[in-house]
Design a protein around this motif. Structure first.
Motif, PDB file in Angstrom:
ATOM      1  N   MET A   1       0.843  -1.207   0.000  1.00  0.00           N
ATOM      2  CA  MET A   1       0.000   0.000   0.000  1.00  0.00           C
ATOM      3  C   MET A   1       0.873   1.250   0.000  1.00  0.00           C
ATOM      4  O   MET A   1       1.919   1.287   0.628  1.00  0.00           O
ATOM      5  N   GLU A   2       0.393   2.229  -0.674  1.00  0.00           N
ATOM      6  CA  GLU A   2       1.190   3.442  -0.809  1.00  0.00           C
ATOM      7  C   GLU A   2       0.365   4.666  -0.420  1.00  0.00           C
ATOM      8  O   GLU A   2      -0.758   4.847  -0.868  1.00  0.00           O
ATOM      9  N   PHE A   3       0.951   5.481   0.428  1.00  0.00           N
ATOM     10  CA  PHE A   3       0.270   6.706   0.829  1.00  0.00           C
ATOM     11  C   PHE A   3       0.641   7.844  -0.103  1.00  0.00           C
ATOM     12  O   PHE A   3       1.801   7.990  -0.487  1.00  0.00           O
ATOM     13  N   ASN A   4      -0.336   8.632  -0.436  1.00  0.00           N
ATOM     14  CA  ASN A   4      -0.075   9.863  -1.164  1.00  0.00           C
ATOM     15  C   ASN A   4      -0.231  11.029  -0.215  1.00  0.00           C
ATOM     16  O   ASN A   4      -1.040  10.993   0.703  1.00  0.00           O
ATOM     17  N   LYS A   5       0.555  12.077  -0.463  1.00  0.00           N
ATOM     18  CA  LYS A   5       0.423  13.279   0.356  1.00  0.00           C
ATOM     19  C   LYS A   5      -0.389  14.301  -0.417  1.00  0.00           C
ATOM     20  O   LYS A   5      -0.064  14.645  -1.553  1.00  0.00           O
ATOM     21  N   CYS A   6      -1.422  14.800   0.205  1.00  0.00           N
ATOM     22  CA  CYS A   6      -2.292  15.766  -0.449  1.00  0.00           C
ATOM     23  C   CYS A   6      -1.532  17.059  -0.711  1.00  0.00           C
ATOM     24  O   CYS A   6      -0.895  17.608   0.194  1.00  0.00           O
ATOM     25  N   THR A   7      -1.593  17.543  -1.949  1.00  0.00           N
ATOM     26  CA  THR A   7      -0.864  18.767  -2.280  1.00  0.00           C
ATOM     27  C   THR A   7      -1.593  20.010  -1.782  1.00  0.00           C
ATOM     28  O   THR A   7      -1.046  21.096  -1.819  1.00  0.00           O
ATOM     29  N   ARG A   8      -2.811  19.856  -1.343  1.00  0.00           N
ATOM     30  CA  ARG A   8      -3.563  21.009  -0.835  1.00  0.00           C
ATOM     31  C   ARG A   8      -3.436  21.151   0.674  1.00  0.00           C
ATOM     32  O   ARG A   8      -3.100  22.200   1.175  1.00  0.00           O
ATOM     33  N   CYS A   9      -3.723  20.072   1.387  1.00  0.00           N
ATOM     34  CA  CYS A   9      -3.767  20.186   2.857  1.00  0.00           C
ATOM     35  C   CYS A   9      -2.621  19.447   3.537  1.00  0.00           C
ATOM     36  O   CYS A   9      -2.413  19.601   4.731  1.00  0.00           O
ATOM     37  N   GLY A  10      -1.896  18.646   2.784  1.00  0.00           N
ATOM     38  CA  GLY A  10      -0.738  17.982   3.355  1.00  0.00           C
ATOM     39  C   GLY A  10      -1.051  16.689   4.084  1.00  0.00           C
ATOM     40  O   GLY A  10      -0.155  16.040   4.604  1.00  0.00           O
ATOM     41  N   ASN A  11      -2.306  16.303   4.147  1.00  0.00           N
ATOM     42  CA  ASN A  11      -2.668  15.041   4.782  1.00  0.00           C
ATOM     43  C   ASN A  11      -2.295  13.853   3.900  1.00  0.00           C
ATOM     44  O   ASN A  11      -2.274  13.960   2.676  1.00  0.00           O
ATOM     45  N   PHE A  12      -2.038  12.745   4.551  1.00  0.00           N
ATOM     46  CA  PHE A  12      -1.771  11.523   3.799  1.00  0.00           C
ATOM     47  C   PHE A  12      -3.072  10.777   3.569  1.00  0.00           C
ATOM     48  O   PHE A  12      -3.969  10.789   4.410  1.00  0.00           O
ATOM     49  N   CYS A  23     -10.270  17.126  -0.294  1.00  0.00           N
ATOM     50  CA  CYS A  23      -9.966  18.302  -1.107  1.00  0.00           C
ATOM     51  C   CYS A  23     -10.384  18.112  -2.563  1.00  0.00           C
ATOM     52  O   CYS A  23     -10.336  19.054  -3.344  1.00  0.00           O
ATOM     53  N   LYS A  24     -10.753  16.909  -2.903  1.00  0.00           N
ATOM     54  CA  LYS A  24     -11.005  16.570  -4.308  1.00  0.00           C
ATOM     55  C   LYS A  24     -12.067  17.475  -4.944  1.00  0.00           C
ATOM     56  O   LYS A  24     -11.882  17.978  -6.054  1.00  0.00           O
ATOM     57  N   THR A  25     -13.149  17.699  -4.237  1.00  0.00           N
ATOM     58  CA  THR A  25     -14.244  18.480  -4.806  1.00  0.00           C
ATOM     59  C   THR A  25     -13.787  19.886  -5.133  1.00  0.00           C
ATOM     60  O   THR A  25     -13.999  20.393  -6.231  1.00  0.00           O
ATOM     61  N   LYS A  26     -13.131  20.527  -4.167  1.00  0.00           N
ATOM     62  CA  LYS A  26     -12.681  21.901  -4.383  1.00  0.00           C
ATOM     63  C   LYS A  26     -11.611  21.948  -5.470  1.00  0.00           C
ATOM     64  O   LYS A  26     -11.574  22.854  -6.290  1.00  0.00           O
ATOM     65  N   ASP A  27     -10.733  20.955  -5.457  1.00  0.00           N
ATOM     66  CA  ASP A  27      -9.653  20.931  -6.438  1.00  0.00           C
ATOM     67  C   ASP A  27     -10.212  20.793  -7.856  1.00  0.00           C
ATOM     68  O   ASP A  27      -9.765  21.464  -8.773  1.00  0.00           O
ATOM     69  N   THR A  28     -11.187  19.909  -8.011  1.00  0.00           N
ATOM     70  CA  THR A  28     -11.805  19.714  -9.320  1.00  0.00           C
ATOM     71  C   THR A  28     -12.477  21.000  -9.792  1.00  0.00           C
ATOM     72  O   THR A  28     -12.377  21.389 -10.956  1.00  0.00           O
ATOM     73  N   LEU A  29     -13.152  21.654  -8.869  1.00  0.00           N
ATOM     74  CA  LEU A  29     -13.835  22.908  -9.186  1.00  0.00           C
ATOM     75  C   LEU A  29     -12.831  23.979  -9.625  1.00  0.00           C
ATOM     76  O   LEU A  29     -13.019  24.662 -10.632  1.00  0.00           O
ATOM     77  N   GLU A  30     -11.741  24.107  -8.882  1.00  0.00           N
ATOM     78  CA  GLU A  30     -10.736  25.113  -9.219  1.00  0.00           C
ATOM     79  C   GLU A  30     -10.057  24.796 -10.540  1.00  0.00           C
ATOM     80  O   GLU A  30      -9.728  25.688 -11.311  1.00  0.00           O
ATOM     81  N   TYR A  31      -9.852  23.501 -10.783  1.00  0.00           N
ATOM     82  CA  TYR A  31      -9.212  23.109 -12.030  1.00  0.00           C
ATOM     83  C   TYR A  31     -10.089  23.484 -13.226  1.00  0.00           C
ATOM     84  O   TYR A  31      -9.595  23.971 -14.245  1.00  0.00           O
TER      85      TYR A  31
END
Ligand SMILES: [Zn+2]
Length: 89
Positions: A1-12, A23-31
């Motif tokens: 298993m691999e953790f990703n670090k969120c580029t917006r909030c820094g959470n794994f 953060c996905k919803t806001k990120d998609t909207l901003e994109y």
């Protein structure tokens, strides 16, 4: 298993993508806001101006610019000068 670090909030998190599910919803909207903006205005104004007009942070704009899928406007992308250089994904 691999953790990703969120580029917006820094959470794994354990999921696909560059941002965590929270953060996905806001990120998609901003994109999509960003894509609409450059379709209408291009990138000639530069990152700072685009950030001011769209309310999207410079950091996120730089990340969006690094995404694939913007390859349909390589000329516009070539005109922009990225302030912070390399983006840490
Ligand atoms: Zn996040």
């Amino acid at each position: 298993m691999e953790f990703n670090k969120c580029t917006r909030c820094g959470n794994f998190y354990l999921a696909e993508g560059n941002v965590c599910p929270k953060c996905k919803t806001k990120d998609t909207l901003e994109y999509s806001t960003f894509k609409n903006y450059i379709q209408e205005n291009g990138l000639e104004d530069g990152i700072d101006t685009i950030s001011g007009k769209t309310g999207i942070s410079v950091k996120n704009l730089n990340r969006f610019l690094s995404y694939e899928g913007l390859g349909d406007c390589p000329d516009k992308l070539g005109n922009i000068s990225l302030k912070s250089g390399k983006i840490d994904l």
